[in-house]
Design an enzyme around this catalytic site. Structure first.
Site, PDB file in Angstrom:
ATOM      1  CB  ALA A  52      -1.062   0.104   1.217  1.00  0.00           C
ATOM      2  CG  ASP A  53       3.724   2.455   3.416  1.00  0.00           C
ATOM      3  OD1 ASP A  53       3.289   3.671   3.487  1.00  0.00           O
ATOM      4  OD2 ASP A  53       3.315   1.607   3.854  1.00  0.00           O
ATOM      5  CE  LYS A  54       7.003  -2.125  -1.654  1.00  0.00           C
ATOM      6  NZ  LYS A  54       7.865  -3.147  -1.723  1.00  0.00           N
TER       7      LYS A  54
END
Length: 385
Positions: free
Chosen positions: A171-173
């Site tokens: 999700a972050d990336k």
């Protein structure tokens, strides 16, 4: 370190990175790799600097991987004088990236309305866990909670029988990439019109859109023609195969792929199976055929399967073992992992830039800084503007 020569398609663009952890910093690093002058405003407490380090506190592997091509300026935003310096820096910027909560930004005088009044051309990218106009706006968000809220955990539970998180901060990336392309689009608009704008990048919304590309499936239609969930990627056999000497992603997709695969494995009986004799594969047969592929894969080595698959256009890839990634010829020849001398950390491995520009290539000009490393340099430049 000698003064870096800025190159790349974003040379001349200034980005202020007022973000922490991974999502915002990785997006800013991507822009830095493409030539932007990225100034990271740091206050104490960024958790990405915590954890394992070799020689210098704060120089963790994760920090080294998301904060290169930046200059670090240490400013305490709760101090009036230092906050004024931060605002002056933002006045010089084309882009601001932040994941601070709206309440904190408002107290600092750094919400979009405040900054746009000072710098009308500013592209203001604000990343958060949830939409600002939703009832979840003030909820803390971490990669795992976003995986849950976006349906990834449901997909994993249905496919694997256990509600696991993907073993990567996906999700972050993914949201980092979304920030990067959104900023670029806003810069194009700004260059055409002179108008800056605010961009809101909610992690959960981004990941819901990302997941539903294939997993909306039968619910694309109203009324639904089938369940959600992409059949192929949720099947029990959707995994790498055990070859004679290792693992490989051998992925027959067409009926011809299956016939060629079974023939190469020495199973002419399966090559003549009615399920693979026609022009189109029946999705209902995928599970059983996948089990047969598992059964046949140990007939050849990974290298032998690579030859067979290349000859017959069967999708295939060897499994990269991360402990040996630096020894892999594809990784090495593409400079996807190179060793380089860091000013404080000595010899380190750095991840390469995966995209190639024929006219304006990106470059690694600066390695991740120690906190506040460039404060004097940047503030001296500011006085001369």
């Amino acid at each position: 370190m000698a003064k870096a020569v800025i190159s790349g398609p974003l040379a001349g663009v200034r980005v202020i990175d007022l973000s922490t952890v991974v999502m915002g910093p990785y997006a800013a690093q991507i822009l830095g790799d493409l030539g932007a002058d990225v100034i990271k405003i740091e206050s104490p407490g960024d958790t990405v600097r915590l954890g394992e380090y070799r020689t210098t506190p704060g120089m963790s592997p994760l920090h080294l991987n998301v904060n290169r091509n930046k200059r670090s300026v240490a400013l305490n935003l709760k101090d009036d004088g230092e906050r004024a310096k931060a605002l002056e820096l933002i006045d010089t910027a084309d882009v601001l990236i932040t994941n601070m909560r709206p309440g904190a930004l408002g107290r600092l005088g750094m919400n979009y309305e405040d900054l746009a009044e000072r710098n009308p051309g500013l592209v203001y990218a604000h990343a958060a866990g949830f939409r600002g106009d939703s009832d979840r706006a003030d909820m803390a968000a971490y990669d795992e909670s976003v995986q849950a809220a976006s349906g990834l955990v449901d997909v994993a539970n249905r496919a694997l029988g256990t509600p696991v998180y993907l073993p990567t901060i996906i999700a972050d990336k993914v949201c980092s990439l979304t920030i990067a392309y959104s900023v670029l689009a806003a810069l194009v608009h700004r260059d055409r019109t002179g108008q800056g704008q605010q961009i809101e990048i909610p992690m959960t919304d981004t990941m819901i859109a990302f997941n539903l590309v294939e997993h909306l499936a039968g619910h694309v239609f109203e009324p639904a023609t089938g369940p959600t969930g992409f059949v192929l990627s949720m099947s029990e056999g959707h995994k790498a195969r055990q070859t004679k000497n290792g693992l490989a992603a051998v992925l027959p997709y067409s009926t011809q792929n299956y016939r060629d695969f079974f023939a190469a494995a020495g199973r002419p009986d399966l090559a003549a199976d009615p399920r693979v004799s026609g022009p189109v594969l029946n999705p209902a047969d995928v599970g059983a055929l996948s089990a047969l592929v598992d059964e046949c894969a140990p007939a050849l080595t990974t290298a032998e399967w690579a030859e067979v698959c290349a000859k017959h256009s069967i999708p295939m890839g060897p499994v990269l073992e991360l402990d040996h990634a630096h020894e892999d010829s594809y990784v090495r020849d593409g400079h996807l992992l190179d060793t380089i001398e860091h000013p404080t950390e000595g010899t380190v491995r750095t991840v390469g830039i995966p995209v190639r520009f024929s006219a304006t290539p990106g470059s690694i000009r600066r390695l991740a800084p120690v906190p506040g490393q460039d404060t004097d340099e940047v503030l001296t430049e500011l006085q001369s503007l």
